[in-house]
Design a protein around this motif. Structure first.
Motif: not given
Length: 197
Positions: A29-31, A147-152, A188-193
């Motif tokens: 999560i902390d990338k 929680f990592s702004d979209g990650g993979t 997540a979709y709304d946030r652009g992830y």
């Protein structure tokens, strides 16, 4: 005492150390780094213990945890196949079945058979325990991505439809967790992830 049996057990345990070197596509999560199979297996086992109260059906949590601890052992030989990799998933079952014979075959027949049976039950996703275990296996990387702004999801342009398809076992195993997760997907979709369709 059967020294041959103990030696097989120790050799198996030593072989399991390789789980720590198998990198998954999902990051922490902390990338800071990609997660490995051992970290993933530990995390989903704890999740099962904590979230089991939300299961739709009565489940044997100990059995679920056993499944989760061994479900990716085959990846020691088969490697990790990214869930959204269409090409890599074509021969995944064949590679993992071959790997199951090898890894569980290291143990004495009774132990190997028990673990192989748990692995097969997990793969089939027909029992309440297997369905809940599969849900945890899919929910954990979902949470990491969210929680990592979209990650993979972002890295590989994963669509909302594919995320819903991947997380679908959760719908069968826990209404509460399913509703919670649906809200997170839409957020997540709304946030652009997630890839805009």
């Amino acid at each position: 005492m059967n020294n041959d049996r103990l030696l097989k057990d120790i050799e198996f345990i030593v072989e399991l150390d390789k789980m720590k070197t198998i990198l998954r596509q999902t990051t922490l999560i902390d990338k800071s780094k990609r997660e490995n199979d051992a970290e993933h297996s530990w995390h989903i086992s704890v999740m099962a213990m904590i979230l089991s109260e939300y299961a739709n059906e009565e489940i044997d949590v100990c059995k679920v945890i056993k499944m989760l601890l061994i479900h990716d052992l085959v990846e020691i030989y088969a490697g990790d196949t990214f869930c959204y990799d269409v090409e890599g998933n074509k021969d995944k079952k064949e590679r993992e079945t071959k790997a199951a014979y090898k890894i569980f075959g290291m143990l004495d027949e009774d132990k190997g058979r028990e673990l192989r049976k748990l692995w097969e039950e997990f793969e089939e996703m027909k029992t309440n325990e297997a369905l809940f275990a599969a849900s945890m296996d899919r929910l954990q990387p979902f949470l990491n991505n969210y929680f990592s702004d979209g990650g993979t999801w972002k890295k590989f342009n994963v669509s909302k439809k594919d995320i819903y398809k991947r997380i679908a076992p959760l719908k069968e195993s826990s209404n509460i967790l399913w509703n919670f997760t649906k809200n997170m997907i839409e957020d997540a979709y709304d946030r652009g992830y997630i890839l805009r369709e």
